[in-house]
Motif scaffolding. Structure first.
Motif, PDB file in Angstrom:
ATOM      1  N   UNK A 177       0.835  -1.216   0.000  1.00 43.94           N
ATOM      2  CA  UNK A 177       0.000   0.000   0.000  1.00 43.94           C
ATOM      3  C   UNK A 177       0.861   1.255   0.000  1.00 43.94           C
ATOM      4  N   UNK A 178       1.916   1.227   0.802  1.00 43.17           N
ATOM      5  CA  UNK A 178       2.802   2.390   0.857  1.00 43.17           C
ATOM      6  C   UNK A 178       3.502   2.605  -0.483  1.00 43.17           C
ATOM      7  N   UNK A 179       3.882   1.516  -1.125  1.00 47.63           N
ATOM      8  CA  UNK A 179       4.555   1.642  -2.419  1.00 47.63           C
ATOM      9  C   UNK A 179       3.610   2.192  -3.478  1.00 47.63           C
ATOM     10  N   UNK A 180       2.366   1.755  -3.480  1.00 46.26           N
ATOM     11  CA  UNK A 180       1.397   2.297  -4.444  1.00 46.26           C
ATOM     12  C   UNK A 180       1.252   3.802  -4.265  1.00 46.26           C
ATOM     13  N   UNK A 197      -5.348  -0.996  -6.427  1.00 44.23           N
ATOM     14  CA  UNK A 197      -5.654   0.055  -7.400  1.00 44.23           C
ATOM     15  C   UNK A 197      -5.675   1.405  -6.710  1.00 44.23           C
ATOM     16  N   UNK A 198      -5.412   2.451  -7.478  1.00 43.15           N
ATOM     17  CA  UNK A 198      -5.424   3.801  -6.907  1.00 43.15           C
ATOM     18  C   UNK A 198      -6.815   4.203  -6.444  1.00 43.15           C
ATOM     19  N   UNK A 199      -7.847   3.495  -6.921  1.00 42.56           N
ATOM     20  CA  UNK A 199      -9.205   3.772  -6.471  1.00 42.56           C
ATOM     21  C   UNK A 199      -9.440   3.301  -5.047  1.00 42.56           C
ATOM     22  N   UNK A 200      -8.487   2.524  -4.503  1.00 40.70           N
ATOM     23  CA  UNK A 200      -8.636   1.997  -3.155  1.00 40.70           C
ATOM     24  C   UNK A 200      -9.041   0.540  -3.111  1.00 40.70           C
ATOM     25  N   UNK A 201      -9.376  -0.042  -4.251  1.00 41.88           N
ATOM     26  CA  UNK A 201      -9.774  -1.451  -4.244  1.00 41.88           C
ATOM     27  C   UNK A 201      -8.565  -2.348  -4.029  1.00 41.88           C
ATOM     28  N   UNK A 202      -8.780  -3.462  -3.345  1.00 44.07           N
ATOM     29  CA  UNK A 202      -7.748  -4.459  -3.089  1.00 44.07           C
ATOM     30  C   UNK A 202      -8.334  -5.827  -3.411  1.00 44.07           C
ATOM     31  N   UNK A 203      -7.763  -6.501  -4.397  1.00 44.57           N
ATOM     32  CA  UNK A 203      -8.271  -7.783  -4.855  1.00 44.57           C
ATOM     33  C   UNK A 203      -7.250  -8.871  -4.579  1.00 44.57           C
ATOM     34  N   UNK A 204      -7.649  -9.906  -3.858  1.00 41.25           N
ATOM     35  CA  UNK A 204      -6.762 -11.035  -3.616  1.00 41.25           C
ATOM     36  C   UNK A 204      -6.604 -11.831  -4.907  1.00 41.25           C
ATOM     37  N   UNK A 205      -5.381 -12.226  -5.206  1.00 40.68           N
ATOM     38  CA  UNK A 205      -5.085 -13.062  -6.363  1.00 40.68           C
ATOM     39  C   UNK A 205      -4.753 -14.452  -5.833  1.00 40.68           C
ATOM     40  N   UNK A 206      -5.687 -15.397  -5.924  1.00 45.28           N
ATOM     41  CA  UNK A 206      -5.468 -16.714  -5.323  1.00 45.28           C
ATOM     42  C   UNK A 206      -4.342 -17.467  -6.013  1.00 45.28           C
ATOM     43  N   UNK A 226      -5.801 -12.560 -14.962  1.00 50.48           N
ATOM     44  CA  UNK A 226      -6.547 -11.754 -13.999  1.00 50.48           C
ATOM     45  C   UNK A 226      -6.040 -10.316 -13.959  1.00 50.48           C
ATOM     46  N   UNK A 227      -4.731 -10.154 -14.059  1.00 50.67           N
ATOM     47  CA  UNK A 227      -4.173  -8.800 -14.109  1.00 50.67           C
ATOM     48  C   UNK A 227      -4.650  -8.089 -15.369  1.00 50.67           C
ATOM     49  N   UNK A 228      -4.639  -8.788 -16.491  1.00 49.80           N
ATOM     50  CA  UNK A 228      -5.065  -8.178 -17.752  1.00 49.80           C
ATOM     51  C   UNK A 228      -6.552  -7.849 -17.751  1.00 49.80           C
ATOM     52  N   UNK A 229      -7.361  -8.601 -17.007  1.00 52.03           N
ATOM     53  CA  UNK A 229      -8.767  -8.232 -16.867  1.00 52.03           C
ATOM     54  C   UNK A 229      -8.885  -6.835 -16.258  1.00 52.03           C
ATOM     55  N   UNK A 230      -8.108  -6.574 -15.211  1.00 49.43           N
ATOM     56  CA  UNK A 230      -8.145  -5.261 -14.564  1.00 49.43           C
ATOM     57  C   UNK A 230      -7.619  -4.178 -15.495  1.00 49.43           C
ATOM     58  N   UNK A 231      -6.573  -4.500 -16.259  1.00 48.58           N
ATOM     59  CA  UNK A 231      -6.062  -3.548 -17.252  1.00 48.58           C
ATOM     60  C   UNK A 231      -7.132  -3.248 -18.288  1.00 48.58           C
ATOM     61  N   UNK A 232      -7.822  -4.288 -18.734  1.00 51.13           N
ATOM     62  CA  UNK A 232      -8.879  -4.101 -19.722  1.00 51.13           C
ATOM     63  C   UNK A 232      -9.989  -3.196 -19.223  1.00 51.13           C
ATOM     64  N   UNK A 233     -10.332  -3.327 -17.941  1.00 46.60           N
ATOM     65  CA  UNK A 233     -11.359  -2.445 -17.373  1.00 46.60           C
ATOM     66  C   UNK A 233     -10.911  -0.988 -17.433  1.00 46.60           C
TER      67      UNK A 233
END
Length: 418
Positions: free
Chosen positions: A351-354, A384-393, A403-410
C-alpha cells in the motif's frame, strides 16, 4: 508432471502440416497431467505422423473417419463431451474449412459440436498466414468464439523464415491449462492495444565475472506477454536475466542487462504504449565503479563496495505521464516483491509503495521461502489507486496474468470511452 485437478476430456486436433510431430509434446503435456486425451488427426496429418504414435501417447483409438464406430455417433459425441479442444497445427486449409462450417471429416465435425474453449495454433508459411483469405478466416473463427493464437516467427520449412511457425508446445499446453481452469481467460479484447512489458531481473556488474542481482526468473512477465498477445495486443517485452525462457509467439523481445539499460529502453518506448507493465525485478543499487579485471580475494579480506542508487523507473514513467509526455490515458502497472518486517506486513508495504509510485495498479507478491521468484505459480494482491484491493489466489502465473489483464482491460475501457 502431476495432475493439478480433476481429469478432464481434451481433444487434440492435428492438421496436415510438417509441425504435426510437435502435437506429440502437446498430447504428452495433457496426459501426464492426468487428463483423458482423444487425438483426431486429419487424413493429411497421418501422412506426417502415424495413428499408432497418437494412440500410444493418448491411450485412445485414433481415426479421421466419421464412419468408424458409427454406433457411438463420434462426430457428435466427442465434441459434446469435450472440456477443451486444441488444434495444433492449425493449417490454412483446416481453418478455412472450420471457418465456413464444413464437417467433412471427424475433426471438423467435432469442431462444430464442441461448446468448450476451442484453441487454434496456426502453422503455415508466412505468405499463407498473411493472405487476405486466411486473415478473414481467422477473424471469422474469433467471431465464433474460438481462440486463434498468433504464430511464432522463425525458421519454417526449407529455407523460409518469418511469421507462421507453430508456437512452442509448452506455451500451447500452458494456455490450455489456464482455459481448463478459467474458460474465459483469453478473450480477444485487446486488438489494437500497444503494450510494453518488462520482465526478469537486472544484473549490476562488479567486475567481468560477478554482479549484483536477484532471484527473478522472468516467468510472470513472460506469462503476461504471452496472455496479452493472445488477447490481441501488440506486445514489446523488455527482458532482463531470465531462466532461458522461450520468446512468446508474436512478441518482440528486447534484451537488457542493467537497470540503466532498462530505464533507457522503457524511456524510448513508453511514449508509444497504451499500457506499461513493469514486472521486471529492478536492482535498487549498482556499484559506483566496475573493476576492469576480476577482483582477487586478497589476504586482508574483501574491499568495501560503494553503491549508488538506480533510477526509479516506475515512478519516472508515472511522472512522464503526469507531464503529458505519454498521453494522459496510458495505463501503468507496477509490481512489488515484498517481505514483512518490524515496520509492517507485505500488504502494508504494498500500500505504501502504491502511494509513492502513483501507478494505476500494483501487483503485490510475498517473496522469500520459495515464493514467487522462480516458481511456476504465484499469488498476491492487486491494488488500485481507487482503493480497491483484490486477492489473487494461488494459481499458475499464466492464470494470474489473465486476472491482471482483466483489470487492465477495465481501465482501458474507461479511458477509451472518454
Amino acid at each position: 508432471m502431476t495432475a493439478s485437478g480433476p481429469s478432464r476430456r481434451i481433444v487434440v486436433g492435428v492438421g496436415g502440416g510438417i509441425a504435426a510431430y510437435k502435437a506429440c509434446s502437446i498430447i504428452r503435456h495433457f496426459t501426464e497431467a492426468g487428463h483423458d486425451v482423444r487425438v483426431i488427426p486429419t487424413r493429411a496429418a497421418l501422412e506426417f505422423v502415424g495413428a499408432a504414435t497418437f494412440e500410444a501417447l493418448s491411450g485412445n483409438p485414433v481415426t479421421p473417419d466419421v464412419f468408424a464406430d458409427v454406433e457411438q455417433v463420434p462426430h457428435v459425441r466427442i465434441g459434446q463431451g469435450a472440456d477443451l479442444v486444441v488444434v495444433a497445427p492449425a493449417t490454412a486449409d483446416l481453418m478455412a474449412r472450420a471457418a465456413s462450417g464444413r464437417a467433412d471429416d471427424l475433426l471438423t465435425a467435432t469442431l462444430l459440436t464442441a461448446r468448450c474453449p476451442v484453441v487454434y495454433a496456426p502453422a503455415m508459411h508466412t505468405e499463407m498466414w498473411e493472405h487476405p483469405a486466411t486473415v478473414a478466416n481467422v477473424a471469422a473463427l474469433r467471431s465464433h468464439g474460438a481462440i486463434v493464437l498468433r504464430p511464432a516467427s522463425g525458421r519454417l520449412t526449407g529455407r523460409d523464415s518469418g511469421p507462421g511457425r507453430l508456437p512452442e508446445p509448452t506455451e500451447i499446453g500452458l494456455l490450455g491449462d489456464v482455459l481448463l481452469e478459467r474458460p474465459d481467460a483469453l478473450p480477444h479484447d485487446m486488438a489494437g492495444v500497444r503494450m510494453l512489458i518488462t520482465a526478469g531481473g537486472t544484473r549490476e556488474p562488479l567486475d567481468p565475472v560477478r554482479y549484483l542481482g536477484n532471484r527473478s526468473s522472468g516467468k510472470q512477465g513472460y506469462a503476461l506477454a504471452r496472455a496479452a498477445t493472445h488477447r490481441g495486443a501488440s506486445v514489446t517485452l523488455i527482458a532482463g536475466a531470465t531462466t532461458e525462457l522461450a520468446a512468446p509467439a508474436g512478441v518482440e523481445v528486447v534484451p537488457i542487462v542493467t537497470a540503466t539499460e532498462l530505464a533507457d529502453e522503457v524511456g524510448k518506448r513508453a511514449g508509444d504504449a497504451d499500457v506499461v507493465i513493469m514486472a521486471a525485478a529492478v536492482a535498487d543499487f549498482r556499484p559506483v565503479s566496475v573493476a576492469e579485471s576480476k577482483i582477487k580475494k586478497g589476504a586482508s579480506g574483501p574491499a568495501p563496495i560503494e553503491l549508488d542508487t538506480n533510477p526509479d523507473i516506475l515512478r519516472g514513467i508515472v511522472a512522464a505521464r503526469d507531464r503529458g509526455e505519454l498521453g494522459g490515458t496510458t495505463v501503468i502497472v507496477g509490481f512489488a516483491a515484498e517481505t514483512g518486517d518490524a515496520s509492517g506486513g507485505v500488504l502494508d508495504h504494498g500500500r505504501a509503495k502504491l502511494a509513492r509510485k502513483g501507478c494505476d495498479l500494483l501487483v503485490v507478491n510475498a517473496v522469500g521461502d520459495g515464493k514467487a521468484f522462480g516458481t511456476d505459480d504465484n499469488t498476491g494482491w492487486l491494488l488500485a489507486t481507487t482503493g480497491s484491493e483484490t486477492a489473487l489466489p494461488l494459481g499458475s502465473k499464466t492464470l494470474m496474468a489473465s486476472r491482471i489483464l482483466d483489470a487492465v482491460g477495465d481501465l482501458l475501457g474507461g479511458s477509451r470511452s472518454h
